[in-house]
Design an enzyme around this catalytic site. Structure first.
Site, PDB file in Angstrom:
ATOM      1  N   LYS A 129     -26.954 -32.873 -54.521  1.00 52.71           N
ATOM      2  CA  LYS A 129     -28.268 -32.284 -54.205  1.00 52.71           C
ATOM      3  C   LYS A 129     -29.288 -32.951 -55.108  1.00 52.71           C
ATOM      4  O   LYS A 129     -29.003 -33.230 -56.271  1.00 52.71           O
ATOM      5  CB  LYS A 129     -28.247 -30.771 -54.450  1.00 52.71           C
ATOM      6  CG  LYS A 129     -29.629 -30.132 -54.329  1.00 52.71           C
ATOM      7  CD  LYS A 129     -29.590 -28.631 -54.384  1.00 52.71           C
ATOM      8  CE  LYS A 129     -29.650 -28.058 -55.786  1.00 52.71           C
ATOM      9  NZ  LYS A 129     -30.867 -28.428 -56.531  1.00 52.71           N
ATOM     10  N   GLU A 198     -36.588 -23.129 -52.283  1.00 49.49           N
ATOM     11  CA  GLU A 198     -36.645 -22.238 -53.454  1.00 49.49           C
ATOM     12  C   GLU A 198     -38.053 -21.685 -53.653  1.00 49.49           C
ATOM     13  O   GLU A 198     -39.046 -22.443 -53.660  1.00 49.49           O
ATOM     14  CB  GLU A 198     -36.199 -23.001 -54.721  1.00 49.49           C
ATOM     15  CG  GLU A 198     -36.282 -22.140 -55.976  1.00 49.49           C
ATOM     16  CD  GLU A 198     -35.510 -22.679 -57.165  1.00 49.49           C
ATOM     17  OE1 GLU A 198     -34.802 -23.693 -57.039  1.00 49.49           O
ATOM     18  OE2 GLU A 198     -35.620 -22.046 -58.237  1.00 49.49           O
TER      19      GLU A 198
HETATM   20  O1  KIV Z   1     -29.620 -25.706 -60.452  1.00 48.12           O
HETATM   21  C1  KIV Z   1     -29.459 -24.781 -59.650  1.00 48.12           C
HETATM   22  O2  KIV Z   1     -28.734 -23.812 -59.889  1.00 48.12           O
HETATM   23  C2  KIV Z   1     -30.178 -24.858 -58.384  1.00 48.12           C
HETATM   24  C3  KIV Z   1     -30.231 -23.621 -57.541  1.00 48.12           C
HETATM   25  C4  KIV Z   1     -31.210 -22.679 -58.115  1.00 48.12           C
HETATM   26  C5  KIV Z   1     -30.515 -23.916 -56.118  1.00 48.12           C
HETATM   27  O3  KIV Z   1     -30.741 -25.866 -58.068  1.00 48.12           O
END
Ligand code: KIV
Length: 296
Positions: A129, A198
């Site tokens: 991600k 988010e």
């Molecule tokens: O780092 C994380 O935990 C995240 C979530 C809040 C989606 O990016």
């Protein structure tokens, strides 16, 4: 005897199969909600996998909730990979997503691809991600052409906390919402298989979720997303420096831990731990030999 049950690695969910990006897609098509939680260690991953979580995100929130940093900016690739490996050892079924830390993908497309690859090769993750909208499209395309599935992340992107002037909700004006909407479409076009939204208004998240073919995963984005993610330490009540308004606390682990640690100290003070059942013995004849050898 301890009354604490031991954790088995056997799944509680019947016929559990490995969750893939295709399963994410199918769930969206069927309207089945997708569950995602963050994890940073082996025992947590083991339990999440056992109860049937769809996906585990090794988030860079690691920096705040585990490593005690002020924000996520100091988290390094090595720290992320260390925790990814622990999670990968615990989870067999959940789709594992590694969060690319600040400065691991912003400098160049080449660095982004190389670092994304490390999450799969060295961290045991299934996907990565990364944060950002249109400005990330080139890197995302190249990472995907290397065979690495990517989750996008727009709205409140914590690695831009200094740009935002704090952890602030995003997309509250028509202009900002339009930009997020366009970014969502661009990230889908770039090939993301899913998108984290988010801290954006619920109706914007719902609109984006309706318009996209890929599943959206919301955090502080209302119930109109295709799935939900929370930071596990928030959900467990284990991180009380601050709790975002959108969190539901499912447990109060801080208090539980405080109780347990206090009880341990009291037991030590009272001399009631360790008891006989926590102490091992040695055969009398070996003891006698020892006594004669040391002249006791
Ligand atoms: O780092 C994380 O935990 C995240 C979530 C809040 C989606 O990016």
């Amino acid at each position: 005897m301890s009354t604490i049950p031991s954790v088995s690695s056997e799944p509680l969910v019947a016929n559990r199969r490995k969750i893939t990006t295709k399963v994410f897609q199918r769930k969206k098509a069927r309207g089945d909600p997708i569950s995602v939680l963050t994890a940073y260690d082996y025992p947590t991953a083991l339990i999440m996998d056992r109860v049937g979580i769809d996906s585990i995100l090794v988030g860079d929130s690691l920096g705040m909730v585990v490593l005690g940093y002020e924000n996520t900016l100091r988290v390094t690739m090595e720290e992320m990979l260390h925790h990814c490996r622990a999670v990968a050892r615990g989870a067999k079924y959940a789709l594992l997503i590694g969060d690319m830390p600040f400065m691991s993908y912003q400098v160049s497309v080449e660095e982004a691809v190389r670092n994304a690859g490390r999450f799969l090769q060295e961290g045991g993750m299934d996907a990565v991600k990364l944060e950002g909208g249109r400005e990330r499209a080139d890197s995302i395309r190249s990472i995907i052409s290397a065979g690495i599935p990517v989750v996008g992340h727009i709205g409140l992107t914590p690695q831009s906390v200094n740009l935002f002037g704090g952890f602030r909700a995003q997309g509250k004006t028509a202009a900002a919402a339009k930009r997020l909407y366009e970014d969502a479409l661009l990230l889908q076009d770039a090939g993301c298989f899913s998108l984290v939204l988010e801290s954006v208004p619920g109706r914007l998240a719902e609109l984006i979720s309706e318009k996209l073919d890929i599943p959206t995963i919301g955090i502080g984005a209302g119930s109109g997303c295709d799935g939900q993610v929370l930071v596990t330490h928030d959900l467990l009540g284990l991180f009380d420096r601050f709790t975002p308004k959108f969190v539901r606390k499912y447990a109060d682990f801080s208090s539980e831990m405080e109780l347990a640690f206090n009880e341990f100290i009291s037991d030590i003070d009272a001399g009631s731990f360790p008891a006989a059942e926590h102490t091992m013995d040695m055969p009398d004849e070996e003891w006698m030999i020892l006594m004669s050898e040391i002249g006791n």
